[in-house]
Design an enzyme around this catalytic site. Structure first.
Site, short mmCIF file in Angstrom:
data_model
loop_
_atom_site.label_atom_id
_atom_site.label_comp_id
_atom_site.label_asym_id
_atom_site.label_seq_id
_atom_site.Cartn_x
_atom_site.Cartn_y
_atom_site.Cartn_z
N ASP A 138 0.85 -1.20 0.00
CA ASP A 138 0.00 0.00 0.00
C ASP A 138 0.88 1.25 0.00
O ASP A 138 2.01 1.23 -0.53
CB ASP A 138 -0.92 -0.06 1.23
N HIS A 192 -3.71 6.12 3.46
CA HIS A 192 -4.41 4.91 3.02
C HIS A 192 -3.87 3.64 3.66
O HIS A 192 -4.62 2.83 4.23
CB HIS A 192 -4.32 4.84 1.49
N SER A 227 -4.47 33.40 -3.95
CA SER A 227 -4.32 34.40 -5.00
C SER A 227 -4.97 33.85 -6.25
O SER A 227 -4.55 32.81 -6.77
CB SER A 227 -2.83 34.67 -5.24
#
Lengths: 111, 609
Positions: B179, B223, B385
């Site tokens: 993972d 995760h 911005s």
């Protein structure tokens, strides 16, 4: 009215899980990765005999070998500087029975 | 005409048959449904004993003696003033079968085995009440990330507590988590990590993304830590959550980057590592749409090593039989592919399915588990911005959350397009100097950018317009809905890290120049000794429930082969209507039933004469 056709339940799933849903396509408009995302210019070469490594590698030299390394037994990563596409590479490798396969280095995502 | 002395004489013969050991007819346990837990959940009982209460008080001698004769009682004793008789049955008899046989007998109020009761294994973890997948009491999950069926239906869960009465410790089985990396310092995981120090892996695994021995999620991606917690967060430690396994050995193999993406190369290498270092269960909560012979071959090697590989079905809500997601779609028999169920055991609306390719369902919505550290969301309302057509947009008809968009009416007008000849940037400068071992950002972007135009993402450690003097992290066009993430720990963990987006267009517009929407923007951190938890959805979250269960089954039955483990996990669960025709088994996994699942005999031969 023009449509933005992305899959809303997929959006919800992503928003919740911070995970990636596969791209859902607007008809005919997506880039050509719909048979599987892949790392650009990278391929996996499966050899039947590791002794054939140098000979196999030399076949791809005309495309400029950016990287060639052993990944696992009988499996090599090839990164090309000039990628002619999978079909051309398969033709290139087709002359030897020591190459079991050549395939794109596929991309996988957390689900 | 029946003998009035033996109104149930017909039962005599049946009782005798049962006494001779034909109890197998009761072997099947009824399915659990909503609030219909069967009494067989606590299946232990005193062998050879039956408790009987006769209907008439005081009990007639004839009724009692008739009954005792029918069942061949060896002895009996009246329990105080309760009117209950404890009856000793002949050797080999089955009290459950007799209790059922006499259930409607007019002489008897009830008959039942002498059940053995134990304290139920309820862990004291503070967030246990949120783990509906392990124990669903119809609880509402606060701040849900999946609104449907919350609350769900009591009883629709993995039946974990009953399983924990039998087995909680999975340390006999190494579970490899392939993972984004596990925060192995997390308070709920540190004690349950695989110890690889003797083999030269002091950090519990390997990082195939960065090519080093530290599979810590340096980009702050949560995760893998979330997945690991569901498999094996420390149980009953008075804090956080518990995994399916209270004790575990979790191996961290990092193959997915801060954006949650990785390639065949990393996954193949991780499987090699898992095989070589003795993992027996592999969790891969990942998927992609392209088949790979290299990956397929490696999973076959894992099979030869006797490894169970548990994988996610995928999150696109589609049929894997028609549009395969890999590795789920590979045919190897050591793969369990898992779909996601919600709190009422409906198939989650994002879950893939497949009558031939997806095996089982497991809880996959509003799943609370460990994460690598705190995250900070940004709704684009302050500090940005905004140049040209960029704007912050409140949730609207076409956007469900606050978003950064270009054109500004992206969320209200589906026909709106961005300007031609544009070169427009939006960015914000963040102070990321606070101490964190790992840090990164993640977002979801939806973009429709026509030919000749481009959309880019850039960062700059010194602040200001991140596209000045830098190379963008991403420059793309086309149509996509996907997540993106980046590890900021190596080059932008500063007090002035600016992150920005750029839309450039040529002079010609196209009908598909609908623009860009960015949402779910978060700064994610991974910190030492983390104590953070959050809710996620996904087949990724369903998968570790099953991987944990595979480890639990294997720990309970150490002599099992990978096939035995898979049969126990896949074939023992509850039949669920939402999975019928959508998975190979039509079942949602049940931890208790998996543990006690009887394997069919193997290696039996018969000689026909």
């Amino acid at each position: 009215m023009a449509a933005r056709l992305l899959h809303w339940c997929s959006i919800l799933a992503i928003a919740a899980a911070l995970s990636a849903c596969p791209v859902v396509q607007e008809k005919g408009s997506l880039q050509g990765d719909d048979v599987g995302e892949r790392a650009a210019g990278e391929y996996l070469i499966g050899l039947t005999d590791e002794a054939a490594e140098e000979r196999a590698k030399s076949r791809f030299a005309p495309y400029g070998i950016g990287e060639w390394r052993r990944v696992s037994e009988g499996i090599y990563l090839l990164r090309l500087e000039r990628d002619p596409g999978i079909e051309a590479l398969q033709r290139t490798a087709g002359g030897t029975d020591r190459v079991r396969y050549i395939e794109p280095n596929r991309l996988y995502r957390a689900q | 005409m029946s003998d009035p002395r033996f109104p149930n004489r017909w039962k005599y013969g049946v009782a005798m048959a049962l006494l001779l050991g034909s109890a197998a007819i009761f072997a099947a346990t009824p399915l659990r449904g909503a609030a219909t837990q069967t009494p067989t959940a606590g299946i232990d009982f005193v062998p050879g004993e039956l408790l009987v209460k006769f209907r008439y008080a005081p009990e007639t001698v004839s009724a009692a003696s008739e009954f005792l004769a029918e069942v061949g009682a060896r002895a009996h004793k009246r329990l105080g003033r309760s009117g209950i008789h404890r009856i000793e049955l002949p050797a080999g008899s089955d009290p459950r079968a007799l209790a059922q046989l006499y259930a409607a007998d007019p002489r008897i109020e009830y008959a039942e085995p002498n059940y053995i009761y134990r304290a139920t294994a309820t862990p004291n973890d503070t967030d246990y009440g949120n783990l509906w997948g392990l124990k669903n009491i119809g609880q509402f999950i606060a701040s849900p990330v999946y609104a449907t069926n919350n609350p769900g239906i009591a009883g629709y869960d993995m039946n974990a507590e009953e399983a924990w009465d039998l087995q909680r410790d999975c340390r006999g089985v190494v579970v490899a988590v392939i993972d984004t990396g596990i925060n192995y310092t997390h308070q709920d995981l540190a004690a349950n990590m695989w110890d690889g120090s003797g083999a030269g892996y002091p950090n519990h695994g390997w990082d195939f993304v960065d090519g080093d021995n530290d599979p810590f999620p340096s980009g702050g991606n949560h995760h893998g830590t979330h997945v690991a917690g569901t498999i094996g967060a420390v149980g009953n430690n008075g804090s956080g959550i518990t995994g399916v396994c209270w004790q575990a050995r979790l191996m961290s193999l990092r193959v997915l980057d801060a954006g949650g993406a990785g390639t065949t190369v990393e996954i193949v290498q991780a499987l090699d590592f898992a095989i070589q270092q003795g993992a027996r269960v592999v969790n891969m909560s990942l998927g992609g749409s392209g088949a790979s012979l290299a990956l397929s071959d490696k999973i076959a090697e894992a099979r030869a090593a006797g490894i169970v590989v548990v994988v996610a079905a995928g999150n696109s809500g589609s049929d894997n039989d028609a549009s395969p997601s890999y590795p789920c779609a590979y045919p190897h028999d050591n793969i369990i592919c898992v779909a996601a169920l919600d709190q009422a055991y409906d198939l989650a609306n994002f879950s893939n399915y497949g009558a031939a390719s997806v095996d089982v369902g497991a809880p996959g919505t509003n799943i609370k588990s460990s994460v690598a550290g705190p995250s900070t969301g940004d709704d684009f309302t302050s500090g940005w911005s905004l140049g040209g057509g960029w704007a912050q947009s409140n949730p609207g008809t076409y956007c469900l959350s606050s978003s950064l968009v270009n054109p500004g009416d992206f969320c209200t007008n589906p026909s709106a397009t961005y300007a031609n000849n544009a070169d427009e940037v939006a960015y914000k400068t963040f102070d990321l100097s606070a101490s964190a071992r790992g840090i990164g950002f993640s977002l979801v972007h939806e973009y429709y950018v026509g030919g000749g135009d481009s959309y880019s993402i850039a960062i700059k450690p010194s602040g200001g317009d991140p596209f000045v003097g830098t190379t963008p992290l991403l420059t793309t066009s086309g149509v996509s809905l996907s997540s993106f993430g980046y590890d900021l720990s190596t080059n932008c963990q500063t007090a002035t890290c600016s992150i920005g987006f750029r839309l450039q267009s040529d002079a010609s517009g196209s009908a598909s120049d609908y623009g860009v929407r960015i949402f779910n923007f978060q700064i994610n951190t991974a910190v030492d000794n983390a104590s953070s938890y959050t809710l996620f959805n996904g087949t990724s979250m369903a998968t570790p429930h099953v991987a944990g269960l595979a480890a639990l089954v294997w720990s309970y039955n150490p002599g099992y082969s990978y096939r035995d483990v898979i049969r126990s996990v896949v074939n023992s669960g509850d039949i669920v209507s939402s999975l019928s025709g959508f998975t190979t088994s039509g079942r949602a996994v049940d931890a208790y039933q998996a543990l006690i699942h009887l394997q069919p005999p193997s290696g039996v031969t018969a000689v026909v004469r």
